[in-house]
Motif scaffolding. Sequence first.
Motif, mmCIF file in Angstrom:
data_model
loop_
_atom_site.group_PDB
_atom_site.id
_atom_site.type_symbol
_atom_site.label_atom_id
_atom_site.label_comp_id
_atom_site.label_asym_id
_atom_site.label_seq_id
_atom_site.Cartn_x
_atom_site.Cartn_y
_atom_site.Cartn_z
ATOM 1 N N ILE A 123 -10.729 0.411 -4.122
ATOM 2 C CA ILE A 123 -10.842 -0.834 -4.888
ATOM 3 C C ILE A 123 -10.292 -0.697 -6.303
ATOM 4 O O ILE A 123 -9.744 -1.651 -6.873
ATOM 5 N N LEU A 124 -10.420 0.486 -6.899
ATOM 6 C CA LEU A 124 -9.951 0.663 -8.273
ATOM 7 C C LEU A 124 -8.523 1.222 -8.336
ATOM 8 O O LEU A 124 -7.650 0.630 -8.984
ATOM 9 N N PHE A 125 -8.290 2.354 -7.676
ATOM 10 C CA PHE A 125 -6.986 3.012 -7.841
ATOM 11 C C PHE A 125 -5.903 2.407 -6.951
ATOM 12 O O PHE A 125 -4.830 2.039 -7.434
ATOM 13 N N ILE A 126 -6.172 2.306 -5.633
ATOM 14 C CA ILE A 126 -5.120 1.820 -4.731
ATOM 15 C C ILE A 126 -4.764 0.364 -5.024
ATOM 16 O O ILE A 126 -3.588 0.004 -5.129
ATOM 17 N N LEU A 127 -5.788 -0.486 -5.152
ATOM 18 C CA LEU A 127 -5.519 -1.894 -5.448
ATOM 19 C C LEU A 127 -4.894 -2.033 -6.834
ATOM 20 O O LEU A 127 -3.986 -2.844 -7.040
ATOM 21 N N GLY A 128 -5.370 -1.210 -7.788
ATOM 22 C CA GLY A 128 -4.798 -1.239 -9.134
ATOM 23 C C GLY A 128 -3.346 -0.790 -9.134
ATOM 24 O O GLY A 128 -2.491 -1.409 -9.781
ATOM 25 N N LEU A 129 -3.043 0.282 -8.406
ATOM 26 C CA LEU A 129 -1.669 0.787 -8.330
ATOM 27 C C LEU A 129 -0.753 -0.231 -7.662
ATOM 28 O O LEU A 129 0.382 -0.450 -8.097
ATOM 29 N N SER A 130 -1.254 -0.872 -6.598
ATOM 30 C CA SER A 130 -0.461 -1.885 -5.893
ATOM 31 C C SER A 130 -0.110 -3.037 -6.825
ATOM 32 O O SER A 130 1.027 -3.528 -6.836
ATOM 33 N N ALA A 131 -1.090 -3.486 -7.642
ATOM 34 C CA ALA A 131 -0.850 -4.577 -8.588
ATOM 35 C C ALA A 131 0.091 -4.136 -9.706
ATOM 36 O O ALA A 131 0.895 -4.923 -10.211
ATOM 37 N N PHE A 132 -0.012 -2.855 -10.098
ATOM 38 C CA PHE A 132 0.850 -2.328 -11.153
ATOM 39 C C PHE A 132 2.303 -2.275 -10.686
ATOM 40 O O PHE A 132 3.229 -2.533 -11.455
ATOM 41 N N ILE A 133 2.507 -1.935 -9.419
ATOM 42 C CA ILE A 133 3.856 -1.871 -8.854
ATOM 43 C C ILE A 133 4.473 -3.261 -8.785
ATOM 44 O O ILE A 133 5.615 -3.485 -9.167
ATOM 45 N N ARG A 134 3.656 -4.211 -8.292
ATOM 46 C CA ARG A 134 4.107 -5.600 -8.193
ATOM 47 C C ARG A 134 2.881 -6.503 -8.174
ATOM 48 O O ARG A 134 2.002 -6.315 -7.327
ATOM 49 N N PRO A 135 2.777 -7.458 -9.118
ATOM 50 C CA PRO A 135 1.607 -8.352 -9.168
ATOM 51 C C PRO A 135 1.280 -8.932 -7.794
ATOM 52 O O PRO A 135 2.174 -9.347 -7.059
ATOM 53 N N LEU B 214 -3.590 4.124 0.943
ATOM 54 C CA LEU B 214 -2.711 4.181 -0.225
ATOM 55 C C LEU B 214 -1.271 3.874 0.179
ATOM 56 O O LEU B 214 -0.603 3.027 -0.431
ATOM 57 N N ILE B 215 -0.797 4.555 1.221
ATOM 58 C CA ILE B 215 0.583 4.367 1.678
ATOM 59 C C ILE B 215 0.796 2.936 2.162
ATOM 60 O O ILE B 215 1.778 2.277 1.801
ATOM 61 N N THR B 216 -0.144 2.423 2.977
ATOM 62 C CA THR B 216 -0.018 1.077 3.532
ATOM 63 C C THR B 216 0.036 0.017 2.435
ATOM 64 O O THR B 216 0.893 -0.873 2.450
ATOM 65 N N SER B 217 -0.889 0.093 1.475
ATOM 66 C CA SER B 217 -0.963 -0.925 0.426
ATOM 67 C C SER B 217 0.213 -0.847 -0.546
ATOM 68 O O SER B 217 0.735 -1.878 -0.982
ATOM 69 N N VAL B 218 0.648 0.356 -0.900
ATOM 70 C CA VAL B 218 1.773 0.504 -1.826
ATOM 71 C C VAL B 218 3.054 -0.022 -1.198
ATOM 72 O O VAL B 218 3.830 -0.750 -1.844
ATOM 73 N N VAL B 219 3.289 0.324 0.067
ATOM 74 C CA VAL B 219 4.488 -0.169 0.762
ATOM 75 C C VAL B 219 4.439 -1.690 0.868
ATOM 76 O O VAL B 219 5.442 -2.381 0.650
#
Length: 317
Positions: free
Chosen positions: A79-91, A223-228
Motif C-alpha cells: 500500500i505504501l511502497f508499491i502503490l507509491g512507486l507506481s504513482a511516482f512512475i506515472r500518476p 511490485l513487478i505487476t503494478s509497475v509494469v
Amino acid sequence: MSFVLLVIGLFFLVKGADFFVEGSSSIAKRFNIPSMVIGLTLVAFGTSAPEMAVSISGSLNQANGIVFGNVVGSNIFNILFILGLSAFIRPIGIKTKTIIKEMPFAILTTIALMLMVMDGIINGDPYSIIARSEGWILLLFFAIYLYSMVEISVLGKEEYVDDAIVLMKPLKSVLFTLGGIAAVIFGANLAVEGAIDIAQMLGLSETLIGLTIVAIGTSLPELITSVVAAKKGENDIAIGNIIGSNIFNILFVLGISGVIYPIDIAAENFVDLWILFVSMVIVVPLMFTGKKLNRFEGAIMMLGYVGYMTFIIIRAI
C-alpha cells in the motif's frame, strides 16, 4: 549460507508463481473460461502465492513471527511502497467505484484482523492468538468475497481482458502449472529456513525478518505487476492488484495459516496492524484529490514506508 538459502528461496517463489500463472491461465483459456474469471482468481492467486507458501510453511514450522510479519509487512509494502512507486512512475487515475467498493473492503478486513487479536491486548497478555476457529472465519469471508467479485463482474458485464494469456500446448501448460507449484513450495521452505536461521544468528525476532526481508521478497510479483501496469497506463490493474492482494493476504493467507496452526502475535506487533490501518485510511483521501495519485503523493507514500522500516529496525535494537 542462510542468506543464500533465503535469496534462492525467494527466487524460486517469484519464478514459480510466474510459471503457475502462465500454465494455469493457459489451461483455463483452453477450456473457454472467461478472461475476467481468470484474472480475479488464478492471476490474483498467483501473485499472492509466495506469501501463501511462506506463511503455510511458517505455520508448519510454528514460526509465528514469520507468518504474521510476512502478511502484515507485505500489505504495508504494497500500500505504501508499491502503490507509491507506481504513482511516482506515472500518476494513477482512480475510478470512484474502486474507492467506494474495493478499498473500504480492504480496510474492513484489516479492522477484522485487529479485532481478532485485540482480546489478548485488552487482557494484558504478552501474546494474542488467531485461533483455528478464527482462521475458518477468515476463509469463509474470503469465499464470500471471491464469489461476490465474480458475480458483480458477470452481472455488471465488466470485461477483464488479458491479451497476455498465451495458449500453450496442453502438456506444456500442465508442466508449467505443476512445476510452478513445486517451485513455490520448494522456495517457501528454503526462504523460511533461511529466515529463521538469520533471525537466530543475528539475535533478531522472526517477526522483524518477516516484516522486512521476507515481506519485500514475497511482494515482488505485486511490485513487478503494478509497475509494469503503471508504465502502460493500466490504472485498474496497477491499483486493483494491490488492493486484491491485501485482501487475499489477510483473508486467505492468514486464514489458512491459522487453520493449520494457531498464530501467536506479540502485543508490540499490534502497532504494525495500526500502521497498516492508518496507511490505508490515509491513502483514500489522496485518491479523492483529483481522482488520482500523483507523483508527489507517490513520493510521500514511499517516504512513509522508509520511515516505517526505520521505526521497526530501531524497535528491534
